[in-house]
Write a protein that holds these residues in place. Sequence first.
Motif, PDB file in Angstrom:
ATOM      1  N   LYS A   1       0.833  -1.209   0.000  1.00 25.03           N
ATOM      2  CA  LYS A   1       0.000   0.000   0.000  1.00 25.03           C
ATOM      3  C   LYS A   1       0.864   1.255   0.000  1.00 25.03           C
ATOM      4  O   LYS A   1       0.680   2.159   0.814  1.00 25.03           O
ATOM      5  CB  LYS A   1      -0.966  -0.007   1.184  1.00 25.03           C
ATOM      6  CG  LYS A   1      -2.023  -1.100   1.108  1.00 25.03           C
ATOM      7  CD  LYS A   1      -3.058  -0.946   2.200  1.00 25.03           C
ATOM      8  CE  LYS A   1      -4.010   0.200   1.913  1.00 25.03           C
ATOM      9  NZ  LYS A   1      -4.878  -0.046   0.755  1.00 25.03           N
TER      10      LYS A   1
ATOM     11  N   MET B   1      -5.981   3.184  -2.659  1.00 21.70           N
ATOM     12  CA  MET B   1      -5.024   4.279  -2.464  1.00 21.70           C
ATOM     13  C   MET B   1      -5.460   5.556  -3.194  1.00 21.70           C
ATOM     14  O   MET B   1      -4.623   6.386  -3.576  1.00 21.70           O
ATOM     15  CB  MET B   1      -3.636   3.842  -2.964  1.00 21.70           C
ATOM     16  CG  MET B   1      -3.067   2.621  -2.269  1.00 21.70           C
ATOM     17  SD  MET B   1      -2.446   3.005  -0.636  1.00 21.70           S
ATOM     18  CE  MET B   1      -0.973   3.905  -1.066  1.00 21.70           C
TER      19      MET B   1
ATOM     20  N   GLU C   1      -3.262   9.123  -3.089  1.00 19.59           N
ATOM     21  CA  GLU C   1      -2.742   9.525  -4.401  1.00 19.59           C
ATOM     22  C   GLU C   1      -3.215  10.925  -4.774  1.00 19.59           C
ATOM     23  O   GLU C   1      -2.432  11.730  -5.299  1.00 19.59           O
ATOM     24  CB  GLU C   1      -3.182   8.525  -5.467  1.00 19.59           C
ATOM     25  CG  GLU C   1      -2.641   8.843  -6.857  1.00 19.59           C
ATOM     26  CD  GLU C   1      -2.980   7.788  -7.892  1.00 19.59           C
ATOM     27  OE1 GLU C   1      -2.919   8.118  -9.093  1.00 19.59           O
ATOM     28  OE2 GLU C   1      -3.301   6.648  -7.505  1.00 19.59           O
TER      29      GLU C   1
ATOM     30  N   GLU D   1       1.822  -2.403  -7.198  1.00 20.43           N
ATOM     31  CA  GLU D   1       0.776  -3.259  -7.751  1.00 20.43           C
ATOM     32  C   GLU D   1       0.929  -3.466  -9.253  1.00 20.43           C
ATOM     33  O   GLU D   1       0.496  -4.475  -9.804  1.00 20.43           O
ATOM     34  CB  GLU D   1      -0.617  -2.666  -7.487  1.00 20.43           C
ATOM     35  CG  GLU D   1      -1.002  -2.588  -6.026  1.00 20.43           C
ATOM     36  CD  GLU D   1      -0.719  -1.215  -5.449  1.00 20.43           C
ATOM     37  OE1 GLU D   1      -1.654  -0.504  -5.104  1.00 20.43           O
ATOM     38  OE2 GLU D   1       0.471  -0.865  -5.357  1.00 20.43           O
TER      39      GLU D   1
ATOM     40  N   ASN E   1       4.270   5.883  -8.912  1.00 17.10           N
ATOM     41  CA  ASN E   1       4.413   4.461  -9.236  1.00 17.10           C
ATOM     42  C   ASN E   1       3.947   3.587  -8.083  1.00 17.10           C
ATOM     43  O   ASN E   1       4.222   3.881  -6.916  1.00 17.10           O
ATOM     44  CB  ASN E   1       5.881   4.138  -9.549  1.00 17.10           C
ATOM     45  CG  ASN E   1       6.358   4.845 -10.799  1.00 17.10           C
ATOM     46  OD1 ASN E   1       5.664   4.891 -11.805  1.00 17.10           O
ATOM     47  ND2 ASN E   1       7.555   5.428 -10.740  1.00 17.10           N
ATOM     48  N   ARG E   2       3.246   2.527  -8.444  1.00 13.88           N
ATOM     49  CA  ARG E   2       2.727   1.595  -7.438  1.00 13.88           C
ATOM     50  C   ARG E   2       3.314   0.216  -7.651  1.00 13.88           C
ATOM     51  O   ARG E   2       3.411  -0.251  -8.800  1.00 13.88           O
ATOM     52  CB  ARG E   2       1.208   1.491  -7.547  1.00 13.88           C
ATOM     53  CG  ARG E   2       0.456   2.785  -7.299  1.00 13.88           C
ATOM     54  CD  ARG E   2      -1.023   2.494  -7.313  1.00 13.88           C
ATOM     55  NE  ARG E   2      -1.832   3.672  -7.074  1.00 13.88           N
ATOM     56  CZ  ARG E   2      -3.045   3.623  -6.535  1.00 13.88           C
ATOM     57  NH1 ARG E   2      -3.555   2.457  -6.207  1.00 13.88           N
ATOM     58  NH2 ARG E   2      -3.736   4.711  -6.342  1.00 13.88           N
TER      59      ARG E   2
ATOM     60  N   ILE F   1       3.078   4.277  -2.491  1.00 10.55           N
ATOM     61  CA  ILE F   1       3.222   4.981  -3.764  1.00 10.55           C
ATOM     62  C   ILE F   1       4.608   5.622  -3.791  1.00 10.55           C
ATOM     63  O   ILE F   1       5.011   6.282  -2.831  1.00 10.55           O
ATOM     64  CB  ILE F   1       2.131   6.046  -3.949  1.00 10.55           C
ATOM     65  CG1 ILE F   1       0.745   5.384  -4.071  1.00 10.55           C
ATOM     66  CG2 ILE F   1       2.401   6.900  -5.176  1.00 10.55           C
ATOM     67  CD1 ILE F   1      -0.400   6.377  -4.183  1.00 10.55           C
TER      68      ILE F   1
ATOM     69  N   LYS G   1       3.192   5.823   2.295  1.00 12.27           N
ATOM     70  CA  LYS G   1       2.379   4.652   2.654  1.00 12.27           C
ATOM     71  C   LYS G   1       1.015   5.126   3.125  1.00 12.27           C
ATOM     72  O   LYS G   1       0.913   6.003   3.991  1.00 12.27           O
ATOM     73  CB  LYS G   1       3.063   3.849   3.759  1.00 12.27           C
ATOM     74  CG  LYS G   1       2.339   2.552   4.131  1.00 12.27           C
ATOM     75  CD  LYS G   1       3.104   1.804   5.199  1.00 12.27           C
ATOM     76  CE  LYS G   1       2.411   0.500   5.575  1.00 12.27           C
ATOM     77  NZ  LYS G   1       2.453  -0.487   4.492  1.00 12.27           N
TER      78      LYS G   1
END
Length: 413
Positions: A63, A245, A249, A276, A273-274, A65, A237
Amino acid sequence: MKFLRQVLESFRFAWQALKSNITRTILSLLGVTVGIFAIVAVFTIVDSLERNIKESLSFIGDKVIYVQKWPWGFGGEYQWWKYFQWPEPTFAEYKYLYENMESASAVAVMDFRGNTTLKNGSNSITAQIQGVSYEYNQISDIPIETGRYFIPLETSNARNVAVVGADIASALYPGQDPVGKPFKLAGNKFTIVGVQVRKGESLVDFGGSPDKNCIIPFASFSKLFQSGRRSADIVVKGFPEDEGMQEVEAEITGLMRTKRGIKPRDGNNFSLNRPEAAAQAIAGLFAVLTVAGWVIGSFSILVGGFGIANIMFVSVKERTNLIGIQKSLGAKNYSILFQFLFEAVMLSLVGGVVGIFLVYLLSFMPMGTLEILLTPGNILLGLAVSSVIGVLSGIIPAMLAARMDPVTAIRAK
């Protein structure tokens, strides 16, 4: 009690059928064995790969970014050459986000430098240096085996302290406890305050192996390697309740645009950027491998299913006289049906168990850094598929046996 007696009787008939012609039984079960082996083996390897890669991704954080100049993979809203014009994130922007973020549980800054030599007398090792702020341990997993993590005073005052990987500890101080002892980094004396738990080799090490990672305070890293520019990666986080998120974000985007003075009509000049994205790409690859396993296994199971159906038709023909005697003595249709169906399922299960056992043996084979682990879920999957194949293969022969006329069956030779 009656049901249990029927089960035991069906088991006895099935066992006798298995023993009556071992060669025929083995050949009939080969298809099921190969099919179950293919399916369970693919699922087991995919699960092992996924577990290995997820462990390798644990240092990225969950979780989170990353605020960076470059996106993780092109194909976004801009052409690739546009990104060259964007500025790098700075330490000042990290401080701005750290002081103003309300929807974040932690905000940290970090940077890397690879292939740097650490020395202690005649002992040396080439390692990756990672400069981090104090909050980094809230974002990434840093398991400490001996010693401790940094304290806030050490990171804020640029103290020359380090948390090192297991390989670094054993290389600089072989056979000794390195905590509290010094080493040289870029001509400067640092003190080891903690040693990370040994991770060992992984199939994929994103960002390098933690065993060869030397973590120091970001301010110390900046003095040694950044020459005043102090650019870095900012990591934010979110809270667990922030699904997707979206909230964090949106806040990062607003604050970064404000800090950089971006006009409302202009686009962003930073990338969010994630992790995920990498996880989704990996999941897509695993889905393809899983489908391939099902396709390969299905062909073998189809052949095995026909083999079991064939052996059941032969079994019905061989025991036609016995079926007539049983029905003349009062055996019900469902009893005959259950008897042959149970035999088909048992035949298929034997093939499935052998296939699962072969996968279990596969887990003992050396596969480099990949550890193959046969999970209970995959065992149950193999047994379930075997049972279904047994039912589908045996239902028609069993129905034919159950519907036989007892007089005609007794006269059969």
